[in-house]
Design a protein around this motif. Structure first.
Motif, PDB file in Angstrom:
ATOM      1  N   ILE A 127      -4.940  15.081  -4.460  1.00  0.00           N
ATOM      2  CA  ILE A 127      -4.729  14.406  -3.191  1.00  0.00           C
ATOM      3  C   ILE A 127      -5.702  14.965  -2.152  1.00  0.00           C
ATOM      4  O   ILE A 127      -6.043  16.151  -2.160  1.00  0.00           O
ATOM      5  N   SER A 128      -6.178  14.094  -1.281  1.00  0.00           N
ATOM      6  CA  SER A 128      -7.131  14.509  -0.253  1.00  0.00           C
ATOM      7  C   SER A 128      -6.384  15.029   0.975  1.00  0.00           C
ATOM      8  O   SER A 128      -5.218  14.686   1.191  1.00  0.00           O
ATOM      9  N   PRO A 129      -7.050  15.847   1.798  1.00  0.00           N
ATOM     10  CA  PRO A 129      -6.384  16.363   3.000  1.00  0.00           C
ATOM     11  C   PRO A 129      -5.936  15.260   3.949  1.00  0.00           C
ATOM     12  O   PRO A 129      -4.850  15.332   4.525  1.00  0.00           O
ATOM     13  N   ALA A 130      -6.757  14.230   4.133  1.00  0.00           N
ATOM     14  CA  ALA A 130      -6.416  13.157   5.069  1.00  0.00           C
ATOM     15  C   ALA A 130      -5.155  12.420   4.617  1.00  0.00           C
ATOM     16  O   ALA A 130      -4.263  12.140   5.424  1.00  0.00           O
TER      17      ALA A 130
ATOM     18  N   TRP B  55      -1.521  12.568   6.491  1.00  0.00           N
ATOM     19  CA  TRP B  55      -1.032  11.255   6.910  1.00  0.00           C
ATOM     20  C   TRP B  55       0.380  11.021   6.372  1.00  0.00           C
ATOM     21  O   TRP B  55       1.270  10.586   7.113  1.00  0.00           O
ATOM     22  N   GLN B  56       0.588  11.326   5.100  1.00  0.00           N
ATOM     23  CA  GLN B  56       1.916  11.147   4.511  1.00  0.00           C
ATOM     24  C   GLN B  56       2.946  12.055   5.172  1.00  0.00           C
ATOM     25  O   GLN B  56       4.060  11.627   5.502  1.00  0.00           O
ATOM     26  N   LEU B  57       2.574  13.308   5.385  1.00  0.00           N
ATOM     27  CA  LEU B  57       3.498  14.254   5.987  1.00  0.00           C
ATOM     28  C   LEU B  57       3.819  13.865   7.430  1.00  0.00           C
ATOM     29  O   LEU B  57       4.979  13.936   7.864  1.00  0.00           O
ATOM     30  N   GLY B  58       2.815  13.426   8.182  1.00  0.00           N
ATOM     31  CA  GLY B  58       3.052  13.020   9.561  1.00  0.00           C
ATOM     32  C   GLY B  58       3.944  11.796   9.656  1.00  0.00           C
ATOM     33  O   GLY B  58       4.859  11.743  10.499  1.00  0.00           O
ATOM     34  N   CYS B  59       3.714  10.809   8.789  1.00  0.00           N
ATOM     35  CA  CYS B  59       4.559   9.613   8.785  1.00  0.00           C
ATOM     36  C   CYS B  59       5.991   9.956   8.405  1.00  0.00           C
ATOM     37  O   CYS B  59       6.953   9.404   8.969  1.00  0.00           O
ATOM     38  N   MET B  60       6.144  10.881   7.466  1.00  0.00           N
ATOM     39  CA  MET B  60       7.476  11.261   7.044  1.00  0.00           C
ATOM     40  C   MET B  60       8.230  11.951   8.183  1.00  0.00           C
ATOM     41  O   MET B  60       9.394  11.654   8.441  1.00  0.00           O
ATOM     42  N   ILE B  61       7.567  12.864   8.888  1.00  0.00           N
ATOM     43  CA  ILE B  61       8.211  13.564  10.006  1.00  0.00           C
ATOM     44  C   ILE B  61       8.591  12.580  11.109  1.00  0.00           C
ATOM     45  O   ILE B  61       9.692  12.643  11.674  1.00  0.00           O
TER      46      ILE B  61
ATOM     47  N   VAL C 201      -9.511   5.067  -5.619  1.00  0.00           N
ATOM     48  CA  VAL C 201      -9.297   4.364  -4.358  1.00  0.00           C
ATOM     49  C   VAL C 201      -7.907   3.726  -4.339  1.00  0.00           C
ATOM     50  O   VAL C 201      -7.244   3.665  -3.299  1.00  0.00           O
ATOM     51  N   LEU C 202      -7.441   3.246  -5.500  1.00  0.00           N
ATOM     52  CA  LEU C 202      -6.099   2.671  -5.593  1.00  0.00           C
ATOM     53  C   LEU C 202      -5.048   3.717  -5.210  1.00  0.00           C
ATOM     54  O   LEU C 202      -4.110   3.429  -4.455  1.00  0.00           O
ATOM     55  N   VAL C 203      -5.208   4.948  -5.711  1.00  0.00           N
ATOM     56  CA  VAL C 203      -4.268   6.019  -5.378  1.00  0.00           C
ATOM     57  C   VAL C 203      -4.330   6.343  -3.887  1.00  0.00           C
ATOM     58  O   VAL C 203      -3.297   6.567  -3.235  1.00  0.00           O
ATOM     59  N   VAL C 204      -5.557   6.344  -3.324  1.00  0.00           N
ATOM     60  CA  VAL C 204      -5.710   6.618  -1.887  1.00  0.00           C
ATOM     61  C   VAL C 204      -4.992   5.544  -1.063  1.00  0.00           C
ATOM     62  O   VAL C 204      -4.266   5.851  -0.098  1.00  0.00           O
ATOM     63  N   LEU C 205      -5.157   4.285  -1.430  1.00  0.00           N
ATOM     64  CA  LEU C 205      -4.509   3.199  -0.687  1.00  0.00           C
ATOM     65  C   LEU C 205      -2.994   3.274  -0.802  1.00  0.00           C
ATOM     66  O   LEU C 205      -2.278   3.035   0.181  1.00  0.00           O
ATOM     67  N   VAL C 206      -2.494   3.609  -1.992  1.00  0.00           N
ATOM     68  CA  VAL C 206      -1.041   3.772  -2.151  1.00  0.00           C
ATOM     69  C   VAL C 206      -0.553   4.917  -1.271  1.00  0.00           C
ATOM     70  O   VAL C 206       0.502   4.832  -0.626  1.00  0.00           O
ATOM     71  N   GLY C 207      -1.338   6.003  -1.223  1.00  0.00           N
ATOM     72  CA  GLY C 207      -0.948   7.139  -0.398  1.00  0.00           C
ATOM     73  C   GLY C 207      -0.901   6.816   1.080  1.00  0.00           C
ATOM     74  O   GLY C 207      -0.140   7.438   1.833  1.00  0.00           O
TER      75      GLY C 207
ATOM     76  N   PRO D  14     -14.288   8.145   4.802  1.00  0.00           N
ATOM     77  CA  PRO D  14     -14.734   9.434   5.371  1.00  0.00           C
ATOM     78  C   PRO D  14     -14.513  10.564   4.378  1.00  0.00           C
ATOM     79  O   PRO D  14     -13.719  10.466   3.435  1.00  0.00           O
ATOM     80  N   ARG D  15     -15.217  11.650   4.601  1.00  0.00           N
ATOM     81  CA  ARG D  15     -15.175  12.783   3.678  1.00  0.00           C
ATOM     82  C   ARG D  15     -13.758  13.345   3.490  1.00  0.00           C
ATOM     83  O   ARG D  15     -13.396  13.710   2.367  1.00  0.00           O
ATOM     84  N   PRO D  16     -12.903  13.460   4.542  1.00  0.00           N
ATOM     85  CA  PRO D  16     -11.545  13.995   4.326  1.00  0.00           C
ATOM     86  C   PRO D  16     -10.696  13.185   3.351  1.00  0.00           C
ATOM     87  O   PRO D  16      -9.708  13.685   2.830  1.00  0.00           O
ATOM     88  N   PHE D  17     -11.088  11.918   3.104  1.00  0.00           N
ATOM     89  CA  PHE D  17     -10.360  11.100   2.140  1.00  0.00           C
ATOM     90  C   PHE D  17     -10.849  11.317   0.705  1.00  0.00           C
ATOM     91  O   PHE D  17     -10.199  10.861  -0.239  1.00  0.00           O
ATOM     92  N   ILE D  18     -11.968  11.977   0.543  1.00  0.00           N
ATOM     93  CA  ILE D  18     -12.552  12.154  -0.786  1.00  0.00           C
ATOM     94  C   ILE D  18     -12.357  13.573  -1.305  1.00  0.00           C
ATOM     95  O   ILE D  18     -12.137  13.800  -2.499  1.00  0.00           O
TER      96      ILE D  18
END
Length: 428
Positions: free
Chosen positions: A163-166, A170-176, A88-94, A150-154
């Motif tokens: 890394i999860s799809p969500a 999310w990272q790619l969209g924020c970067m663009i 969960v820590l990695v997910v939150l950092v992501g 949600p499931r896409p985060f797991i």
């Protein structure tokens, strides 16, 4: 020159390198692995010191940002891979880091130790420190959050990735989005931002390889080191108003100019009248316009701002006729540029402004011209002597009617010039 764009793209070209070195890391001894783990922090410390010295607050924030992400990554990978709190820590950092990255990229520069500068530092440190404290002292809260995700985060994006799809999208969209905003704002450190984003994205994509994460941490700090050195170079050698190299860069360029080079001195005609009539803001507009047109000089000429309203172009090679043709081309380019001055009394309302636009364009259209003098290196002349000859040829062009080009090799020696500011004081 193709090597300049290639050099700027070098950080992006290095992104696959940690993936290739990951397999080789298994052959490293424990001492080498310890050195590899400490190397990014050493480079980061150097970047921090340089950022403080050059007063680059955004670079300092970026160092703290990527160092904090690397620290959290180390905490997660050092624990058991099945630890739900670490996952969960990695997910939150992501989820957090792309927002932090975009914010740092888009905020304007501020003094590091001003109230705003200190507040920004505390925001970066406090955001990641709070995650560390929760992971260390309240891991049960992270475990409970795992059941609510949600499931896409797991799920995993691919079998080889953690890394999860969500999180990935999310990272790619924020970067663009942040790259698009940075382009609109004209940020010069855009490539650095993109490279760091990919470093963090690739690091968090696979938390099973701690060495790979250390390689990407090192690459990110190395990219920041290049950026802070380049920014420091620009501060010392690039004129901030026009964006062209300044006089110090010219002096450095002429340390070993070779043989057969030519130097041209260019001066904006009646520049003092622009400042007196329209104000210094319009004078700055004129300087930027002239510099932008002079950038198009051909024959291998390199542009510098000498000082005030004067510019210098150095031709490393080229015949007398080629240099003369290139200078005449840029002189005509400046003279033909349709520059119009926006009236200071023009209303802010767009509709009212449109009704006055035609009259403003007729009343405020200005003609900007330049005079040019150049000289070609001969025999054992020093660069200072060539500049003096070019300056004398410029003086002859001024007294020959302005808006023309004169060569020192074809001009009789004029009377001695009293000072470099005579042009502005004597517009006749």
């Amino acid at each position: 020159m193709i090597w300049k764009p290639a050099l700027r793209l070098l950080p992006l070209l290095l992104l696959p390198l940690p993936l290739l070195l990951d397999d080789l890391a298994t052959a490293l001894s424990s001492a080498h692995l310890m050195f590899l783990a400490s190397l990014p922090w050493l480079v980061g410390l150097i970047v921090i010191l340089l950022s403080l010295g050059f007063k680059q607050s955004r670079t300092l924030l970026m160092v703290l940002h990527i160092s904090a992400v690397a620290s959290l990554y180390d905490l997660a990978t050092a624990s058991s891979p099945d630890n739900p709190a670490s996952y969960v820590l990695v997910v939150l950092v992501g989820l957090i880091w792309p927002l932090m990255q975009a914010w740092i990229t888009l905020v304007p520069e501020r003094r590091t130790f001003s109230r705003a500068g200190i507040a920004r530092i505390l925001i970066v440190i406090g955001c990641y420190l709070s995650l560390v404290l929760i992971w260390r002292y309240q891991p049960i809260q992270l475990v409970q959050l795992l059941t609510a995700l949600p499931r896409p985060f797991i799920e995993q994006l691919a079998p080889q990735l953690t890394i999860s799809p969500a999180v990935f999208w999310w990272q790619l969209g924020c970067m663009i989005l942040s790259v698009g905003l940075a382009l609109m704002m004209g940020r010069r450190d855009l490539l650095t931002h993109i490279t760091l984003s990919f470093c963090v994205l690739l690091t968090l994509a696979d938390t099973t390889s701690r060495v790979q994460g250390q390689f990407y941490h090192l690459l990110g700090q190395f990219v920041l080191l290049i950026a802070v050195i380049r920014n420091g170079y620009d501060m010392a050698f690039v004129d901030t108003l026009t964006g062209v190299p300044g006089r110090r860069a010219l002096e450095h360029h002429l340390i070993s100019p070779g043989k057969g080079y030519s130097i041209a001195m260019l001066d904006i005609d009646h520049f003092k009248q622009f400042n007196d009539r329209y104000g210094h803001d319009v004078g700055d507009q004129v300087l930027r316009m002239v510099a932008s047109q002079l950038r198009h000089v051909s024959a291998g000429g390199r542009l510098f701002r000498y000082g005030g309203e004067e510019f210098t172009i150095v031709f490393r090679r080229g015949s007398h006729e080629a240099v003369l043709g290139a200078l005449e081309a840029v002189r005509e380019r400046v003279a033909q540029y349709p520059m119009r001055i926006r009236s200071s009394s023009r209303p802010e309302d767009d509709e009212a402004g449109r009704s006055l636009r035609k009259r403003d364009e007729q009343d405020q259209a200005v003609k900007v011209t330049i005079s040019i003098g150049f000289s070609t290196h001969e025999g054992s002349q020093t660069a200072e002597a060539v500049i003096k000859q070019a300056d004398q040829a410029l003086y002859a062009a001024k007294h020959g009617g302005r808006n023309c080009t004169r060569s020192a090799q074809q001009t009789a020696k004029p009377k001695k010039r009293r000072s470099r500011s005579d042009f502005a004081r004597n517009p006749s």
